[in-house]
Structure formats: C-alpha cells, structure tokens
Design a protein around this motif. Sequence first.
Motif, mmCIF file in Angstrom:
data_model
loop_
_atom_site.group_PDB
_atom_site.id
_atom_site.type_symbol
_atom_site.label_atom_id
_atom_site.label_comp_id
_atom_site.label_asym_id
_atom_site.label_seq_id
_atom_site.Cartn_x
_atom_site.Cartn_y
_atom_site.Cartn_z
ATOM 1 N N LEU A 74 -5.663 -0.976 -2.207
ATOM 2 C CA LEU A 74 -5.550 0.269 -1.081
ATOM 3 C C LEU A 74 -4.660 1.485 -1.416
ATOM 4 C CD1 LEU A 74 -6.926 1.136 1.670
ATOM 5 C CD2 LEU A 74 -5.191 -0.336 2.848
ATOM 6 N N GLY A 75 -3.444 0.902 -1.622
ATOM 7 C CA GLY A 75 -2.383 2.108 -2.193
ATOM 8 C C GLY A 75 -2.707 3.009 -3.144
ATOM 9 N N ILE A 76 -3.645 2.619 -4.156
ATOM 10 C CA ILE A 76 -4.137 3.134 -5.068
ATOM 11 C C ILE A 76 -5.186 4.268 -4.544
ATOM 12 C CG2 ILE A 76 -5.635 3.470 -7.263
ATOM 13 C CD1 ILE A 76 -4.316 0.745 -8.098
ATOM 14 N N LEU A 77 -5.937 4.070 -3.629
ATOM 15 C CA LEU A 77 -7.031 4.577 -2.937
ATOM 16 C C LEU A 77 -6.328 5.834 -2.029
ATOM 17 C CD1 LEU A 77 -9.815 5.271 -2.113
ATOM 18 C CD2 LEU A 77 -9.726 3.527 -0.150
ATOM 19 N N ILE A 78 -5.273 5.336 -1.566
ATOM 20 C CA ILE A 78 -4.549 6.403 -0.978
ATOM 21 C C ILE A 78 -4.091 7.551 -1.773
ATOM 22 C CG2 ILE A 78 -2.573 7.049 0.821
ATOM 23 C CD1 ILE A 78 -3.177 4.086 1.926
ATOM 24 N N ILE A 130 -6.223 10.137 -2.782
ATOM 25 C CA ILE A 130 -6.510 11.214 -1.678
ATOM 26 C C ILE A 130 -5.713 12.021 -0.954
ATOM 27 C CG2 ILE A 130 -7.128 11.474 0.846
ATOM 28 C CD1 ILE A 130 -8.472 8.486 0.609
ATOM 29 N N ALA A 131 -4.290 11.600 -1.151
ATOM 30 C CA ALA A 131 -3.235 12.365 -1.119
ATOM 31 C C ALA A 131 -2.529 13.176 -2.081
ATOM 32 C CB ALA A 131 -1.940 11.486 -0.211
ATOM 33 N N ASN A 132 -2.040 13.998 -1.924
ATOM 34 C CA ASN A 132 -1.473 15.108 -3.079
ATOM 35 C C ASN A 132 0.042 15.108 -2.938
ATOM 36 O OD1 ASN A 132 -3.949 16.001 -4.331
ATOM 37 N ND2 ASN A 132 -4.044 17.772 -2.587
ATOM 38 N N SER A 133 0.604 14.610 -1.867
ATOM 39 C CA SER A 133 2.186 14.835 -1.719
ATOM 40 C C SER A 133 2.459 13.533 -1.070
ATOM 41 C CB SER A 133 2.527 15.747 -0.695
ATOM 42 O OG SER A 133 2.114 15.392 0.346
ATOM 43 N N ALA A 140 0.868 -1.149 0.018
ATOM 44 C CA ALA A 140 -0.138 -0.095 -0.205
ATOM 45 C C ALA A 140 0.766 1.281 -0.036
ATOM 46 C CB ALA A 140 -0.953 -0.015 1.304
ATOM 47 N N MET A 141 1.898 1.379 0.871
ATOM 48 C CA MET A 141 2.757 2.572 0.933
ATOM 49 C C MET A 141 3.527 2.815 -0.315
ATOM 50 S SD MET A 141 5.479 3.369 4.166
ATOM 51 C CE MET A 141 6.581 2.306 3.413
ATOM 52 N N MET A 142 4.261 1.770 -0.820
ATOM 53 C CA MET A 142 5.068 2.210 -1.907
ATOM 54 C C MET A 142 4.226 2.460 -3.243
ATOM 55 S SD MET A 142 7.648 1.904 -0.526
ATOM 56 C CE MET A 142 8.950 2.228 -2.128
ATOM 57 N N THR A 143 3.057 2.041 -3.508
ATOM 58 C CA THR A 143 2.179 2.196 -4.395
ATOM 59 C C THR A 143 1.550 3.630 -4.430
ATOM 60 O OG1 THR A 143 1.373 -0.126 -4.588
ATOM 61 C CG2 THR A 143 0.109 1.479 -5.860
ATOM 62 N N SER A 144 1.220 3.865 -3.132
ATOM 63 C CA SER A 144 0.633 5.404 -3.050
ATOM 64 C C SER A 144 1.740 6.533 -3.104
ATOM 65 C CB SER A 144 0.038 5.478 -1.553
ATOM 66 O OG SER A 144 1.213 5.325 -0.651
ATOM 67 N N ILE A 145 2.896 5.946 -2.627
ATOM 68 C CA ILE A 145 4.056 7.090 -2.713
ATOM 69 C C ILE A 145 4.381 7.226 -4.304
ATOM 70 C CG2 ILE A 145 6.434 7.523 -2.233
ATOM 71 C CD1 ILE A 145 5.916 6.221 0.404
ATOM 72 N N SER A 146 4.421 6.051 -4.945
ATOM 73 C CA SER A 146 4.823 6.163 -6.409
ATOM 74 C C SER A 146 3.833 6.741 -7.298
ATOM 75 C CB SER A 146 4.965 4.625 -6.982
ATOM 76 O OG SER A 146 5.084 4.494 -8.431
ATOM 77 N N ILE A 147 2.906 6.812 -7.104
ATOM 78 C CA ILE A 147 1.628 7.678 -7.766
ATOM 79 C C ILE A 147 1.634 9.014 -7.481
ATOM 80 C CG2 ILE A 147 -0.588 8.051 -8.543
ATOM 81 C CD1 ILE A 147 -0.845 4.895 -8.272
ATOM 82 N N THR A 148 1.561 9.300 -6.138
ATOM 83 C CA THR A 148 1.809 10.723 -5.584
ATOM 84 C C THR A 148 2.777 11.524 -6.094
ATOM 85 O OG1 THR A 148 2.568 9.975 -3.389
ATOM 86 C CG2 THR A 148 0.256 10.280 -3.606
#
Length: 368
Positions: A269-273, A276-279, A188-196
């Motif tokens: 879930l990472g994609i969902l995060i 939501i997050a911009n950074s 979840a974390m690495m996916t969300s960070i990669s996209i943001t």
Amino acid sequence: MKRFFGFVKKEFLHIFRDVRTMIILFGIPVAQLLLFGTVITNEIKDAHIAIYDQSKDEVTREITAKLLSSGYFVLDQYLESTNDVEAIFKKGQVKEVLIFESNFAQTLEREGKANIQVIADASDPNMGKLLAGYTSGIINDYILKEMGELKLPMQIEPEVRMYYNESLESVHLFVPGIMAMILMLISAMMTSISITREKELGTMEILLVSPLRPVQIILGKVAPYLALSIINAAIILIIGHFAFGVPIHGSWILLMGESILFILMALCLGILISSIANSQMVAMFISMIGLMLPTILLSGFIFPIENMPMPLQVLSNLMPPRWFIVILKNIMLKGTGFLYVWKETVILIAMAVVFTAIAVRKFKVRLE
C-alpha cells in the motif's frame, strides 16, 4: 545481487542516521502502546446470541422473546449441548450464550429462584461487559413486570461468565488494535515517504540509470522497513504480553506469520501511495489522514462495526486493519488456529496482490 545487497545496506544506514525516522519507527509505537489506556464504547445493537434451553417451558420462552424483542440481541441459533459453546464462540459471530437450567419454571415457582448462565465473549471486554449488563437488566425487568404480582419472592439469578477475558481487561482490546494501527501507519507511511523523497530530490532518475533494475530499487527501499516493522511487531507483542499480561494462547509462529503478511500488505500500500504522490508532504497526508482515521473509526478497533450504519459497515470491509484485528484476537485471545482465520488471511493476500498490481502499473508509467 551483490549490488542489490549493497543498496539495501545503504538504505539501512540512511535510516539509522536519521533520528526522526528512528523516533517514528520505534519511539511513537512504544509510546502509543504504553499510553493508549482508554477506549470508547457504544451501546450494543443486534448482538448475535445463542441459547441452550434445557427446560423449554413457558417462562424461558417469554424471557427469550423479551431479550430478542429489545432490539439489542439477535438469535443466531439454539444449542444442543454445552459442548457447543466453545466452538460457536470461536466462529466469531456469536457474542453471548445463555443457558437455562432444566425445570426452570418449576424451580422458579417452587423455590422462588432459578438460574441462567450468561457466557459472554470478552475478547472485546467492553462489549462483553455491556452484553452481560443488558441481559441482566432485561431479565430483572421481566421479573418485576411479569411476575411481580405473585406471592412468592420470585428471583432469577443470572450467573455471568466472561470467555477469553474473565477480568475484563481493556488492554486485551487495545493491544491488537494498536498493533494493527502502528504496523499499518509505519509500514505504509515510511515506505511511501522514502520513495517520494527520491522523486522530490530528483535522485530517483540517478538510481534508475544505475546498474540496478527498477524492481530492485523498489525492493531495496522496501526491505529495511519490512525488517524494522517485523521488529516493531515483536516489540509490541512482547510488551503487550509481559508488561500488560495480554495472553497469547495460539501459535507464536502463526501470529508472526500473519503479522508479516499484514506488514507486506501495508508495504504494498505504501508503494501504491508513493506512485500517486509526488512529494513527501502529500505522501504523509495521504498516509495519516487516509489510513489513520479509517483504521481507528472503521476497523472495529474502538467502535463496534455492528453499531455502524450499513454504508459504513460495507466500507469497513475495505479496511485491512479490520481483518488483521480479527486475526489477532482469534490467535492471541481465543487460541484458534489457521482454520479459523483463513478467510481473513485470504483477504489480506488479495489486498496485497491488488495494491502491488496497481502500484507496478503506475510505476511503469512514471519511470519509463
């Protein structure tokens, strides 16, 4: 399709060039698995037990009543045969089985000694040890208070046996828990960070005007982490099995299949995060605080869910690691098949679908 695979290859190369990402992906999980050697335990409360009473005399009824009135145990059912012990343990609700020998009261009065077999589910070794200890203590207290005035040196000797983890190795508990926590956080974390990161650097718009469609961009971002998380899962299982001796009694194929399902759910879930997050900072904060603490506290990894207040027990149902840990324990320690984990599997699939639907909806709004 050729452009898509080229994009995926570029993402892999980008990950491999980043030393910090590689440490997070492979260094931290292995270190956690090797160093996480202690767990916290609580006293038991309302643990479900089953009883096979071959004697059904006054003494066995009094001992049963004393156990149930202690507040530590709840009677799930009476068994009709010792053949039912294995089946009831595999269902997961019952944590301990008591077996009274036949002619219990007569044997106790005649010989001054009678036997009770205590069989505990030691897939959670600390809980199994606590259950056996509490049961033996209550039985000994019954002997002293209720039968101390008799002349014969009355003695009841509980025979304790631990199912699924006879040596009470705590590693059998923390390997499934650590695996769930690592896969949840890393995926979840690495996916969300990669996209943001793309959003934060302003390169997402550049990717969107490329020949690739938005869904291909998201899949291209996710695919490397899916592959690397699967490798992580295999490493954890290999280390747990060969280095710590954690058994894998069930099917390796089913175990890896369930692990891939959990990884996919975490990626969704990472994609969902990321929607939501911009950074990157916000994404990391949500992933670490919003996922790590609930995983540790509410998944049953360390603290038994049965001991939690009812609102937290209800909230724990929303924690994906809770269901994955149940699946891991059933397959690895109990050797059960899909029929015993289908409910948890359906829950994980439903969570993945819900997370994906919400993320896609939000991404459409953001990317148009």
